[in-house]
Motif scaffolding. Structure first.
Motif, short mmCIF file in Angstrom:
data_model
loop_
_atom_site.label_atom_id
_atom_site.label_comp_id
_atom_site.label_asym_id
_atom_site.label_seq_id
_atom_site.Cartn_x
_atom_site.Cartn_y
_atom_site.Cartn_z
N MET A 1 0.84 -1.21 0.00
CA MET A 1 0.00 0.00 0.00
C MET A 1 0.88 1.25 0.00
N PRO A 2 0.84 1.99 -1.08
CA PRO A 2 1.78 3.13 -1.20
C PRO A 2 1.56 4.19 -0.12
N GLN A 3 0.34 4.19 0.47
CA GLN A 3 0.06 5.20 1.50
C GLN A 3 0.91 4.98 2.76
N ASP A 8 7.99 8.27 1.64
CA ASP A 8 7.32 9.23 0.76
C ASP A 8 6.62 10.34 1.54
N LEU B 20 -3.86 -0.73 -6.34
CA LEU B 20 -3.29 0.22 -5.41
C LEU B 20 -2.07 0.94 -5.99
N PHE B 23 -1.75 4.75 -6.55
CA PHE B 23 -1.47 5.69 -5.47
C PHE B 23 0.02 5.87 -5.24
N ALA B 24 0.85 5.18 -6.04
CA ALA B 24 2.29 5.23 -5.82
C ALA B 24 2.82 6.65 -6.04
N ARG B 27 8.87 10.13 -7.93
CA ARG B 27 9.71 11.34 -7.83
C ARG B 27 10.09 11.80 -9.23
N HIS B 128 -3.95 10.08 0.10
CA HIS B 128 -2.85 9.70 0.96
C HIS B 128 -3.12 10.14 2.38
N ILE B 129 -3.04 9.17 3.30
CA ILE B 129 -3.37 9.44 4.70
C ILE B 129 -2.49 10.54 5.27
#
Lengths: 163, 257
Positions: A1-3, A8, B20, B23-24, B27, B128-129
């Motif tokens: 999960m990227p979140q 990041d 998912l 959501f990556a 850069r 994004h949380i």
């Protein structure tokens, strides 16, 4: 999960702070005052126009009132003129009628007089004619011609009786 | 590489493209500020685009400020009046307009972030949380400081509603404290989860379209309907976040409601 990539988080937070602070500054200094000016200008314009409309309405009502007053005045004046004219006309008519009455009366009296005269004349000539008739009748019946005076007196006497 | 919402790429080759992966964080430019990673990413790009669009809307979009507004001007004025009314209704007259620049910026930023994220191949930074949590913490900390500045030590009575018998305090105070502390979490998770769930479902059904070939018309129709729903959710979640922020500000000012 990227979140959940902790690595990041730093760039996201950094750019979030940079962009959001920039946005707030822009909104606070340029964007919002501009919108507020436009909305206020419109509200002012609307309230001004409403006030204008209100005063125009007041003027229209005043004009209507003045018009009604003028109308009432004109009407009462017209009534006065009408009554005056009527009075004048009826007075004239009365005068004319009186004149005519007097004229007619005078003529009637004259005519009466003439009738009396004519009647008297007729009566007078009747005596003559009656005398003549009496003389002519006497001549036929008796053979003698009575004198004019006698015939006349006889006629007078009989006419007096007849009356 | 930018990921996609429509799921086309999910099937076309790249095996690593799951629902998912959209959501990556990618850069674009590596930036290092003395050990702090400040790289310019796809998330940062969308934030910049959002700020630029809002700036354009409120400046160029307002034009010369015509008396009878056009479409764009109407939208901007409606947003302005909506936020102004929200603040006026919830927080109440005096002092409410102090928070206007923040609340307006917050609403527009979240709204544009949510809506722009629905464009295929773009990125939704509100999914994004960490981003939503940052906003929620700013609101939470700001509101708490505001309450302490206004009410000093009486701020603590916030955790014990008036008229409650003293013997209830040991039970009520922890509940109130926990519910107060839960505010930033519920605020941030609500927005992040809504965004992430919607985009993931769109991706999953997008993949079905290609797997099912002709029968793929069905999931495609579903995507069309779901997209409309997601648009509603995008607007609604921005609205909910903003209105809750207003409620918290009111709580800080009035303490007891």
């Amino acid at each position: 999960m990227p979140q959940l990539e902790m690595g990041d988080y730093a760039p996201q937070i950094f750019w979030l702070v940079v962009t959001f602070v920039a946005l707030m500054l822009i909104m606070w200094s340029v964007g919002l005052p501009r919108i507020r000016r436009v909305i206020e200008a419109r509200e002012n314009k609307i309230s001004e126009d409403l006030a204008d409309a209100e005063s125009a309405k007041g003027r229209a009502e005043a004009a209507l009132k003045a018009y009604e007053e003028a109308l009432a005045e004109a009407r009462s004046k017209a009534h006065g003129v009408l009554a005056e004219t009527q009075a004048k006309l009826s007075a004239e008519a009365d005068a004319l009628r009186a004149e005519l009455d007097a004229d007619l009366e005078a003529r009637a009296a004259e005519a009466e007089e003439r009738i009396q005269e004519t009647r008297a004349q007729a009566l007078a000539s009747l005596r003559d004619v009656a005398g003549d008739v009496a003389r002519a009748a006497t001549e036929r019946l008796v053979g003698t011609v009575p004198s004019e005076a006698a015939a006349r007196s006889a006629v007078e006497a009989s006419m007096g009786e007849g009356r | 590489m930018a990921t996609t919402d429509n799921g086309a790429a999910g099937h076309n080759g790249d095996a690593h493209h799951g629902p998912l992966d959209q959501f990556a964080i990618n850069r674009y430019v590596e930036i290092d500020l003395g050990g702090f990673d400040a790289s310019f990413t796809n998330s940062a790009l969308m934030m910049c685009v959002t700020v630029i669009i809002i700036t354009l809307l409120t400046t160029v979009g307002m034009g010369r400020g015509r008396m009878v507004p056009g479409r764009v001007q109407s939208i901007v004025e409606m947003s302005y009046e909506m936020i102004a009314r929200m603040l006026g209704d919830i927080v109440g007259g005096r002092g409410a307009q102090k928070f206007f620049p923040f609340v307006f910026s917050l609403f527009m930023f979240l709204l544009l972030g949510n809506v722009l994220g629905l464009i295929p191949y773009s990125f939704t930074f509100t999914s994004h949380i960490i981003v939503t949590l940052a906003f929620a913490l700013v609101v939470f900390v700001g509101v708490t400081i505001l309450a302490i500045v206004i009410h000093k030590h009486r701020f603590l009575t916030f955790f014990l509603p008036p008229g409650v018998p003293m013997w209830m305090a040991p039970l009520l105070v922890p509940i109130e404290v926990v519910s107060y502390m839960a505010r930033p979490i519920s605020l941030s998770v609500r927005l992040f989860a809504n965004m992430m769930a919607g985009h993931s479902i769109l991706h999953v059904f997008g993949a079905f379209v290609f797997v099912l070939s002709f029968a793929g018309v069905l999931p495609f129709a579903f995507i069309v309907a779901l997209y409309g729903l997601e648009l509603l959710v995008a607007v609604l979640q921005a609205y909910v976040f903003t209105i809750l922020t207003c409620l918290y500000i009111r709580d800080a000012i009035e303490l007891h409601h």
